[in-house]
Write a protein that holds these residues in place. Structure first.
Motif, mmCIF file in Angstrom:
data_model
loop_
_atom_site.group_PDB
_atom_site.id
_atom_site.type_symbol
_atom_site.label_atom_id
_atom_site.label_comp_id
_atom_site.label_asym_id
_atom_site.label_seq_id
_atom_site.Cartn_x
_atom_site.Cartn_y
_atom_site.Cartn_z
ATOM 1 N N PHE A 166 -77.207 -11.750 -102.576
ATOM 2 C CA PHE A 166 -77.956 -10.546 -102.891
ATOM 3 C C PHE A 166 -79.349 -10.606 -102.300
ATOM 4 C CE2 PHE A 166 -75.000 -11.351 -106.660
ATOM 5 C CZ PHE A 166 -74.478 -9.852 -106.687
ATOM 6 N N SER A 167 -79.911 -9.475 -102.131
ATOM 7 C CA SER A 167 -81.133 -9.211 -101.501
ATOM 8 C C SER A 167 -81.976 -8.004 -102.331
ATOM 9 C CB SER A 167 -81.159 -8.734 -100.130
ATOM 10 O OG SER A 167 -80.116 -7.488 -99.850
ATOM 11 N N VAL A 168 -83.034 -8.181 -102.027
ATOM 12 C CA VAL A 168 -84.034 -7.076 -103.021
ATOM 13 C C VAL A 168 -85.041 -6.552 -101.959
ATOM 14 C CG1 VAL A 168 -85.610 -6.639 -104.975
ATOM 15 C CG2 VAL A 168 -83.656 -8.036 -105.217
ATOM 16 N N ALA A 169 -85.326 -5.351 -101.626
ATOM 17 C CA ALA A 169 -86.265 -4.661 -100.701
ATOM 18 C C ALA A 169 -87.343 -4.240 -101.431
ATOM 19 C CB ALA A 169 -85.703 -3.810 -99.707
ATOM 20 N N ILE A 170 -88.659 -4.530 -101.229
ATOM 21 C CA ILE A 170 -89.717 -4.228 -101.868
ATOM 22 C C ILE A 170 -90.814 -3.612 -100.640
ATOM 23 C CG2 ILE A 170 -91.733 -4.747 -103.438
ATOM 24 C CD1 ILE A 170 -90.167 -7.398 -103.735
ATOM 25 N N GLY A 171 -91.379 -2.345 -101.034
ATOM 26 C CA GLY A 171 -92.145 -1.673 -99.968
ATOM 27 C C GLY A 171 -92.833 -0.460 -100.547
ATOM 28 N N ASN A 172 -93.341 0.406 -99.646
ATOM 29 C CA ASN A 172 -94.017 1.649 -99.821
ATOM 30 C C ASN A 172 -93.334 2.628 -99.111
ATOM 31 O OD1 ASN A 172 -96.282 0.559 -101.957
ATOM 32 N ND2 ASN A 172 -96.636 -0.689 -100.104
ATOM 33 N N PRO A 173 -92.169 3.266 -99.647
ATOM 34 C CA PRO A 173 -91.632 4.093 -98.564
ATOM 35 C C PRO A 173 -92.194 5.785 -98.993
ATOM 36 C CG PRO A 173 -90.216 3.784 -100.415
ATOM 37 C CD PRO A 173 -91.360 2.741 -100.585
ATOM 38 N N ASN A 212 -91.575 1.335 -95.388
ATOM 39 C CA ASN A 212 -91.032 0.031 -95.585
ATOM 40 C C ASN A 212 -91.318 -1.108 -94.876
ATOM 41 O OD1 ASN A 212 -88.822 1.483 -97.701
ATOM 42 N ND2 ASN A 212 -89.763 -0.376 -98.371
ATOM 43 N N SER A 213 -91.864 -0.508 -93.431
ATOM 44 C CA SER A 213 -92.020 -1.523 -92.430
ATOM 45 C C SER A 213 -93.106 -2.514 -92.848
ATOM 46 C CB SER A 213 -92.624 -0.651 -91.032
ATOM 47 O OG SER A 213 -91.769 -0.341 -90.256
ATOM 48 N N GLY A 214 -92.714 -3.850 -92.774
ATOM 49 C CA GLY A 214 -93.654 -4.923 -92.937
ATOM 50 C C GLY A 214 -93.365 -5.298 -94.451
ATOM 51 N N GLY A 215 -92.552 -4.728 -95.213
ATOM 52 C CA GLY A 215 -92.490 -4.984 -96.586
ATOM 53 C C GLY A 215 -91.435 -6.208 -96.896
ATOM 54 N N ALA A 216 -91.193 -6.571 -97.885
ATOM 55 C CA ALA A 216 -90.537 -7.821 -98.229
ATOM 56 C C ALA A 216 -89.125 -7.670 -98.423
ATOM 57 C CB ALA A 216 -91.207 -8.738 -99.143
ATOM 58 N N LEU A 217 -88.313 -8.651 -98.089
ATOM 59 C CA LEU A 217 -86.547 -8.754 -98.032
ATOM 60 C C LEU A 217 -86.585 -10.271 -98.925
ATOM 61 C CD1 LEU A 217 -84.003 -7.149 -98.169
ATOM 62 C CD2 LEU A 217 -83.583 -8.772 -96.421
ATOM 63 N N VAL A 218 -86.399 -10.090 -100.409
ATOM 64 C CA VAL A 218 -86.360 -11.431 -101.076
ATOM 65 C C VAL A 218 -84.881 -11.751 -101.669
ATOM 66 C CG1 VAL A 218 -88.908 -11.131 -101.579
ATOM 67 C CG2 VAL A 218 -86.917 -10.339 -103.425
ATOM 68 N N ASN A 219 -84.884 -12.892 -102.029
ATOM 69 C CA ASN A 219 -83.636 -13.327 -102.870
ATOM 70 C C ASN A 219 -83.829 -13.254 -104.269
ATOM 71 O OD1 ASN A 219 -85.170 -15.725 -103.318
ATOM 72 N ND2 ASN A 219 -83.941 -16.941 -102.053
#
Length: 450
Positions: A166-173, A212-219
């Motif tokens: 599983f992956s979770v993307a966090i950013g400012n689209p 989203n460039s530079g944002g985090a992809l986390v577990n």
């Protein structure tokens, strides 16, 4: 339908929208019939303050050679080139990786050519940022801010990732504010996409869009597994195919920037190709993953370690590799002088060798113009086949010469070119027009510099 690969930073064309952070899960686990339902909210509450917005502004300077026919009308003192300046603003995301020192990782393309960088924190503060260093080939940049009460995201070992995690993307689209999406790891070791010079991407179907460039992809533990960098966008929006730079690669590059102020890229000194089914069958191998070594450069790190043409490299530091591009990306990001253990198949036998990586020399954009005026704006480095062009400044003389990022200079007139040193030596003694022999993909062509 044409497939478009798109970087994720968003240009700001008008007034930015200011909205509250958007998170698609409840703040607390929901209880139904006395039992709590699964929720990502507790994990996100801990890590989302470490994902920030990166606001940039600056002036894009472009140079264009003025044709002689036009200069005639302006007299003998007319300038040889026309300089244009265009203000720009941009928006991306970033991840705080060290709260005490204020270090923030983002993409190089987010901050490229920026004069002012401002970080927007989730508590509403806006803090000016300092650029510590960046690497255009891997698309990584390190910023630093001075602020109290910062949060950081801890990293995981991205080499342990598996397809299906599983992956979770966090950013400012799109400048909307912090947004969270979830999905799975769709593929690992993605390369050959033409997005960056060094590609070893994590692919995910977590929704990622411009900004989203530079944002985090986390577990699911809230650990950083990658930095979001690009998407496949046939219509300009998310279609479930996004790419992130692995956390291990990011930290290798960041450590070099912190220590040296720049990335000192490692080089092995081999030319190779992916191990395919035909090669594997010819060598009687069960594996179909790895790199077949076509050539070993004399006096290179590989040569000194005893690697021979015909060897098959199957692992780096006990981690299996799938392709030549993955080998190249890992070696380059580990840095010059790093000790690397390679797993080989040599004459049908498995063995390991320790290699001390060499350094890939690179000429920056400004100094390239000293080699020839029409190379101004090109970033050059020694490659396996010749001198690689790693970047081209928009509107530069190099761009006007029709040179492209990814081109490899393999000759000048009838002289063979293998290194920057030989290119510099030959161009030093050339007068008038010169013809560069270029390898572009699988095509050979000549470009004339006047």
């Amino acid at each position: 339908m044409k497939i478009k690969l798109s970087a994720l930073s968003a240009a700001v064309l008008g007034a930015a929208l200011t909205l509250a952070p958007v998170v698609s899960h409840a703040a607390m686990p929901v209880a139904i019939d006395g039992q709590q339902m699964p929720s990502l909210a507790p994990m996100l509450e801990q890590i989302t303050p470490a994902v920030v917005s990166v606001n940039v502004s600056g002036v894009q300077v472009s140079k264009r050679q003025l044709p002689d026919a036009f200069r005639y009308f302006f007299g003998p003192n007319a300038p040889k080139e026309q300089v244009q300046e265009r203000p720009f603003r941009g928006l991306g995301s970033g991840v705080i990786i060290d709260a005490k020192k204020g270090y923030i990782v983002t993409n190089h393309h987010v901050i490229n050519n920026a004069d002012d960088i401002t970080i927007g924190l989730t508590d509403g503060r806006e803090v000016p940022a300092k650029l510590i260093g960046s690497d255009s080939e891997a698309d990584i940049a390190l910023l630093q801010i001075k602020a109290d009460n910062l949060s950081e995201i801890k990293s995981s070992d991205s080499d342990d990732l598996r397809v299906g995690d599983f992956s979770v993307a966090i950013g400012n689209p799109f400048g909307l504010g912090q947004t969270v999406t979830s999905g799975i790891v769709s593929a690992l070791g993605r390369s050959g996409l033409g997005i960056e010079m060094l590609e070893n991407f994590i692919q995910t179907d977590a929704a990622i869009n411009s900004g989203n460039s530079g944002g985090a992809l986390v577990n699911l533990r809230g650990e950083l597994i990658g930095i979001n960098t690009a998407i496949v966008a046939p219509s300009g929006g998310n279609v479930g195919i996004g790419f992130a730079i692995p956390a291990n690669m990011v930290h290798n590059l960041v450590d070099q920037i912190i220590e040296h102020g720049e990335v000192r890229r490692g080089i092995l000194g081999v030319m190779g190709r992916n191990l395919d089914a035909d090669l594997a069958k010819g060598f009687g191998l069960d594996t179909r993953h790895g790199t077949f070594v076509n050539e070993v450069q004399p006096d290179s790190a590989a040569d000194k370690a005893g690697i021979k043409a015909g060897d098959i490299i199957v692992s780096v530091n006990e981690r299996k590799i799938k392709s030549f591009e993955e080998l190249r990306a890992k070696v380059a990001s580990l840095g010059a002088g790093a000790k690397v253990t390679l797993g080989l198949i040599h004459d049908g036998d498995e063995k390991t060798v320790d290699v001390i990586l060499g350094e890939a020399k690179q000429v920056a954009e400004k100094s390239a113009g000293a080699l020839h005026p029409m190379l101004d704006g090109a970033a050059l480095k020694d490659g396996n086949q010749g001198v690689e062009i790693t970047d081209i400044a928009t509107g530069s003389p190099a761009a006007a010469s029709q040179l492209q990022k990814g081109d490899i200079i393999i000759g000048v007139n009838r002289d063979r070119i293998r290194t920057l040193k030989s290119l510099r030596k030959i161009l030093k003694n050339k007068e008038g027009a010169v013809a560069l022999k270029i390898l572009r993909g699988k095509t050979h062509l000549f470009l004339v510099l006047r």
